[in-house]
Design a protein around this motif. Structure first.
Motif, PDB file in Angstrom:
ATOM      1  N   VAL A 520      11.106   0.096  -6.427  1.00 48.06           N
ATOM      2  CA  VAL A 520      12.443  -0.504  -6.471  1.00 48.06           C
ATOM      3  C   VAL A 520      12.244  -1.972  -6.801  1.00 48.06           C
ATOM      4  O   VAL A 520      11.815  -2.758  -5.951  1.00 48.06           O
ATOM      5  CB  VAL A 520      13.200  -0.330  -5.145  1.00 48.06           C
ATOM      6  N   SER A 521      12.496  -2.336  -8.068  1.00 47.99           N
ATOM      7  CA  SER A 521      12.269  -3.698  -8.564  1.00 47.99           C
ATOM      8  C   SER A 521      10.884  -4.203  -8.154  1.00 47.99           C
ATOM      9  O   SER A 521      10.743  -5.287  -7.580  1.00 47.99           O
ATOM     10  CB  SER A 521      13.372  -4.642  -8.088  1.00 47.99           C
ATOM     11  N   ALA A 522       9.887  -3.393  -8.411  1.00 49.95           N
ATOM     12  CA  ALA A 522       8.465  -3.699  -8.193  1.00 49.95           C
ATOM     13  C   ALA A 522       8.026  -3.574  -6.739  1.00 49.95           C
ATOM     14  O   ALA A 522       6.842  -3.721  -6.444  1.00 49.95           O
ATOM     15  CB  ALA A 522       8.094  -5.084  -8.728  1.00 49.95           C
ATOM     16  N   VAL A 523       8.924  -3.309  -5.804  1.00 49.54           N
ATOM     17  CA  VAL A 523       8.558  -3.121  -4.397  1.00 49.54           C
ATOM     18  C   VAL A 523       8.095  -1.682  -4.186  1.00 49.54           C
ATOM     19  O   VAL A 523       8.762  -0.727  -4.600  1.00 49.54           O
ATOM     20  CB  VAL A 523       9.740  -3.436  -3.465  1.00 49.54           C
ATOM     21  N   ALA A 531       4.142   0.259   5.216  1.00 52.37           N
ATOM     22  CA  ALA A 531       4.473  -1.165   5.093  1.00 52.37           C
ATOM     23  C   ALA A 531       4.928  -1.498   3.674  1.00 52.37           C
ATOM     24  O   ALA A 531       4.411  -0.952   2.687  1.00 52.37           O
ATOM     25  CB  ALA A 531       3.257  -2.012   5.459  1.00 52.37           C
ATOM     26  N   LYS A 532       5.873  -2.402   3.582  1.00 49.99           N
ATOM     27  CA  LYS A 532       6.370  -2.854   2.282  1.00 49.99           C
ATOM     28  C   LYS A 532       5.270  -3.615   1.550  1.00 49.99           C
ATOM     29  O   LYS A 532       4.574  -4.449   2.134  1.00 49.99           O
ATOM     30  CB  LYS A 532       7.596  -3.742   2.491  1.00 49.99           C
ATOM     31  N   VAL A 533       5.131  -3.354   0.240  1.00 51.63           N
ATOM     32  CA  VAL A 533       4.102  -3.989  -0.573  1.00 51.63           C
ATOM     33  C   VAL A 533       4.769  -4.730  -1.727  1.00 51.63           C
ATOM     34  O   VAL A 533       5.546  -4.141  -2.487  1.00 51.63           O
ATOM     35  CB  VAL A 533       3.105  -2.957  -1.133  1.00 51.63           C
ATOM     36  N   GLY A 534       4.469  -6.007  -1.862  1.00 48.84           N
ATOM     37  CA  GLY A 534       4.982  -6.779  -2.984  1.00 48.84           C
ATOM     38  C   GLY A 534       6.346  -7.381  -2.720  1.00 48.84           C
ATOM     39  O   GLY A 534       7.028  -7.061  -1.741  1.00 48.84           O
ATOM     40  N   GLU A 535       6.731  -8.269  -3.628  1.00 42.06           N
ATOM     41  CA  GLU A 535       8.036  -8.918  -3.553  1.00 42.06           C
ATOM     42  C   GLU A 535       8.924  -8.376  -4.661  1.00 42.06           C
ATOM     43  O   GLU A 535       8.449  -7.977  -5.728  1.00 42.06           O
ATOM     44  CB  GLU A 535       7.891 -10.435  -3.694  1.00 42.06           C
ATOM     45  N   GLU A 536      10.213  -8.393  -4.395  1.00 43.84           N
ATOM     46  CA  GLU A 536      11.159  -7.871  -5.374  1.00 43.84           C
ATOM     47  C   GLU A 536      11.168  -8.729  -6.633  1.00 43.84           C
ATOM     48  O   GLU A 536      11.268  -9.951  -6.580  1.00 43.84           O
ATOM     49  CB  GLU A 536      12.559  -7.816  -4.768  1.00 43.84           C
ATOM     50  N   LYS A 537      11.054  -8.070  -7.765  1.00 46.38           N
ATOM     51  CA  LYS A 537      11.098  -8.759  -9.048  1.00 46.38           C
ATOM     52  C   LYS A 537      12.526  -9.195  -9.335  1.00 46.38           C
ATOM     53  O   LYS A 537      13.448  -8.379  -9.347  1.00 46.38           O
ATOM     54  CB  LYS A 537      10.602  -7.832 -10.157  1.00 46.38           C
ATOM     55  N   GLU A 538      12.709 -10.488  -9.564  1.00 44.31           N
ATOM     56  CA  GLU A 538      14.046 -11.016  -9.812  1.00 44.31           C
ATOM     57  C   GLU A 538      14.451 -10.790 -11.260  1.00 44.31           C
ATOM     58  O   GLU A 538      13.688 -11.046 -12.185  1.00 44.31           O
ATOM     59  CB  GLU A 538      14.105 -12.513  -9.478  1.00 44.31           C
ATOM     60  N   GLU A 539      15.651 -10.290 -11.429  1.00 45.79           N
ATOM     61  CA  GLU A 539      16.224 -10.102 -12.760  1.00 45.79           C
ATOM     62  C   GLU A 539      17.698 -10.452 -12.678  1.00 45.79           C
ATOM     63  O   GLU A 539      18.412  -9.966 -11.789  1.00 45.79           O
ATOM     64  CB  GLU A 539      16.038  -8.657 -13.226  1.00 45.79           C
ATOM     65  N   VAL A 540      18.144 -11.288 -13.573  1.00 47.36           N
ATOM     66  CA  VAL A 540      19.527 -11.754 -13.556  1.00 47.36           C
ATOM     67  C   VAL A 540      20.095 -11.678 -14.964  1.00 47.36           C
ATOM     68  O   VAL A 540      19.422 -12.024 -15.938  1.00 47.36           O
ATOM     69  CB  VAL A 540      19.637 -13.204 -13.027  1.00 47.36           C
TER      70      VAL A 540
END
Length: 721
Positions: A520-523, A531-540
């Motif tokens: 989900v957006s790189a997460v 455990a959650k891995v990575g940070e959400e990729k921002e797209e606007v």
């Protein structure tokens, strides 16, 4: 049936007929239903609860959802073994708090002690709401076992125990040998009143100080879909509509019963490994098809009974009228524990999102996906196990990511946005595309468009992400799509202001057949710990002129668009000139469909000339692409629809027979009768009472039709020039 239910049905049945290059409109005043933060829940088979709480995996994953959605997923402890569960005060001979006899995979009896409830009461995230299913099958001692279970469960769970169910899939009790042939709705109501009466009159129940903390009851719990004969184990009269006498009696005839019913439950599994007819429908491409999720009729023969969400519209209406929401109390992709290669794929993740949102848009308040520690459809499995000559590891499957994506959809960022509602978009309603609008604000006049969801449900079988340690290797993909994965551009006309920023969240995977590589957006989530891995990729992206938003989407992908700055729209779905046109066609379609339903029983038929090249006749002869049995009176009513709207809403003179709109209205009646009426026998004129001009006025006014300034020539309809 309520106007709102008819509106939902008609809006979803509409086929987008506009030019593909034109933006998708968001019609004004789409009928919406409440979207709750815990819309996506889980149902856990009682015998598998101990396995799930033996590792932190489920706790961690559910906590991740709670942090995003603002509330943990609801948990129902119930299933087939609920009616085989017996409470024992004394310690069991094994020394454990539970034991399955003879074993977990073939349990005929599940014995528990009060300590069993204590064992899982503190495992799930804070704020989790629980539903617990009592043993209704065992009635030899006036249901003393069920009454004792209720007290023990509440002692452990306290105010977190929100509801009891009485039995699981009680419409299968005859087939299982637990009731005789006299078992029907009337017998169920009598036994429901007996057991609930014992519970609510007990000292522990009366001793709960706050009435709001007293568990209510989830009534019904039916397995058989009302319109699909080949999924019914026995001939019976069990449905929510029959149980409540269309919301006006039956189980809610007495006020004391109505007061303790918090919801009604039905179950659904669209595919199955355990019966022949549904085995033939067990295909990933059918699971991924949005129209199959809604309903399918016609060819090929094995799909004729594949009716899914649409059949629950009357059940929702009955539950609403009876004073409580309908929930999908147990479901998943494939019954009898799932099918690896279908249930555990990225296609199942997309299907799960579409399923939950489509259900919510017609009024199904919550959807509970069934879990078993050794089931192929489970989104996550706590322990390794042996199945079909393979050892399957613990871990997370692709379908889990659909839930995390839904958490993003239901998330709210402020107290102002706490109440969300949802509507399905008629312009994004095909086999390969579905779309939804999410609004903030409790009252209709305060609603504002906040989010949009688009799901490309087209099949793309890729060559990556084919395996997963927690799924069967034998079902890894071997058939692949040719060429390059298609990418489409979706253009949507919104009420947002040009220049505003829109955040984009994506549900991605290597292909429909993928078992891994989903995000989900790189997460992603660690398959061992959750455990959650990575940070959400921002797209606007930025809102363009006239509120138009453009977004690219791959074949088999989901996108969530959310307005992130400035004030959101004050008018629901208004989108400038395009919005007015969309309002016209959406409103006309709903109104005409309602008229069509009213005319279901008219017998007089004769030839009616329709927009070239279609001609419909009483002897079934026709030319052109459309065939329908069209009562002549339908043509007359369709032609006069604008005149009726004029008298209701008071806009300027317009001769219906000479207008550009009237042929389109007529054509829509034909499409509606052809597509719906022959397949939906429950929609009969007797359901609607008065079919005169006054009731039609109410329908038209309800949708706030605005015909002024509309330009029908902008839309292209087959056979309409």
């Amino acid at each position: 049936m309520s106007i709102r239910s008819i509106a939902s049905l008609a809006a979803l049945a509409a086929v987008a007929a506009q030019d593909p290059s034109s933006p998708i409109d968001i019609p004004s005043h789409l009928p919406t239903r409440r979207l709750v933060p815990d819309v996506y829940g889980y149902s856990i088979e009682p015998i598998w609860v101990d396995d799930y709480i033996s590792t932190p995996l489920a706790q961690t994953l559910l906590g991740a959802v709670a942090r995003v959605a603002g509330k943990p997923p609801p948990i129902r402890v119930g299933g087939n073994t609920a009616d085989q569960t017996y409470l024992h005060d004394a310690p069991l001979s094994t020394g454990n708090s539970s034991v399955a006899i003879p074993g977990y995979l073939n349990a005929r009896q599940f014995n528990v002690t009060p300590a069993w409830y204590d064992g899982w009461a503190g495992y799930f995230p804070e704020g989790t709401d629980f539903v617990y299913t009592l043993n209704l099958a065992a009635n030899t001692s006036a249901w003393s076992n069920a009454v004792a279970q209720a007290e023990a469960a509440h002692k452990s769970l306290g105010r977190r125990l929100k509801q009891f169910e009485l039995g699981n899939e009680i419409d299968h009790f005859i087939n299982k040998g637990w009731r005789d042939a006299s078992w029907d709705v009337a017998a169920y109501v009598e036994q429901f009143r007996n057991v609930t009466g014992q519970i609510v009159s007990s000292e522990w129940y009366k001793g709960i100080a706050d009435d709001g903390d007293k568990p209510t009851f989830q009534a019904g719990v039916f397995a058989d879909p009302p319109w699909v004969p080949d999924q019914q184990d026995e001939i019976d009269d069990f449905s929510i509509a029959n149980l409540t006498k269309d919301g006006e009696g039956g189980i809610v005839e007495r006020e004391q019963d109505k007061d303790i019913i918090g919801s009604y439950a039905t179950h659904l599994y669209p595919q199955s490994t355990c019966d022949g007819p549904r085995w033939l429908r067990m295909r990933l491409d059918l699971l991924s098809d949005h129209q199959v999720l809604w309903k399918v009729s016609g060819q090929p023969p094995f799909l004729r009974q594949s009716v899914n969400i649409s059949q629950f519209v009357p059940q929702v209406a009955a539950a609403d009228k009876a004073g409580a929401p309908l929930v999908m109390g147990e479901t998943n992709s494939v019954s009898c524990s799932g099918k690896s290669g279908i249930s555990d794929t990225f296609g199942a993740a997309l299907w799960g999102v579409d399923y939950v949102l489509l259900g919510a848009s017609i009024g199904i308040r919550k959807t509970y996906f069934h879990l078993g520690a050794q089931s192929e459809y489970s989104a996550f499995t706590p322990k390794p196990y042996r199945i079909k000559n393979e050892t399957v590891g613990a871990g997370i499957r692709a379908n889990w990511y659909g839930h995390y994506f839904v958490a993003k959809i239901v998330a709210t960022n402020s107290d102002k946005d706490k109440e969300l509602s949802i509507a399905a978009l008629p312009g994004a309603n095909s086999s390969s595309l579905s779309g939804y609008a999410v609004y903030t604000g409790e009252e209709e006049e305060e609603r504002s468009l906040k989010k949009l969801v688009f799901l490309d449900m087209g099949v793309w079988n890729g060559t990556e992400g084919l395996s997963n340690n927690s799924t069967l290797k034998a079902t890894d993909g071997t058939s692949f799509s040719n060429g390059t994965r298609p990418v489409s551009t979706i253009k949507v006309s919104t009420s947002w202001t040009a220049g505003q920023s829109v955040s984009v969240t994506r549900l991605t995977g290597p292909g429909t057949n993928a078992k891994s590589g989903v995000a989900v957006s790189a997460v992603t989530f660690d398959v061992r710990t959750g455990a959650k891995v990575g940070e959400e990729k921002e797209e606007v992206v930025e809102v363009g002129e006239n509120g138009t938003v453009e977004i690219k989407i791959k074949r088999a992908e989901g996108v969530l668009l959310e307005i992130t700055d400035g004030a959101v729209s004050e008018e629901v779905g208004s989108s400038g000139a395009a919005g007015k046109t969309g309002a016209l066609w959406s409103g006309l379609f709903v109104a005409v469909m309602t008229i069509g339903f009213m005319l279901r029983d008219l017998e007089a038929k004769r030839c009616v000339t329709l927009p070239s090249p279609a001609i419909v006749c009483e002897d079934d002869t026709y030319s052109g692409a459309q065939q329908a049995h069209l009562p002549a009176k339908a043509h007359t009513l369709a032609q006069s629809l604008l005149a009726i709207a004029k008298s209701c809403l008071g806009f300027g003179d317009m001769e219906p027979a000479k207008s550009e709109v009237a042929p389109v209205v007529t054509y829509m009646v034909v499409l509606g009768l052809d597509a719906l009426l022959g397949q939906v026998p429950i929609f009969r004129s007797s359901k609607f009472g008065d079919t005169g001009e006054q009731s039609i006025c109410v329908t038209v006014a309800f949708f706030h039709l605005d015909l002024s300034g509309a330009n029908p020539a902008r839309h292209q309809y087959p056979g309409v020039t």
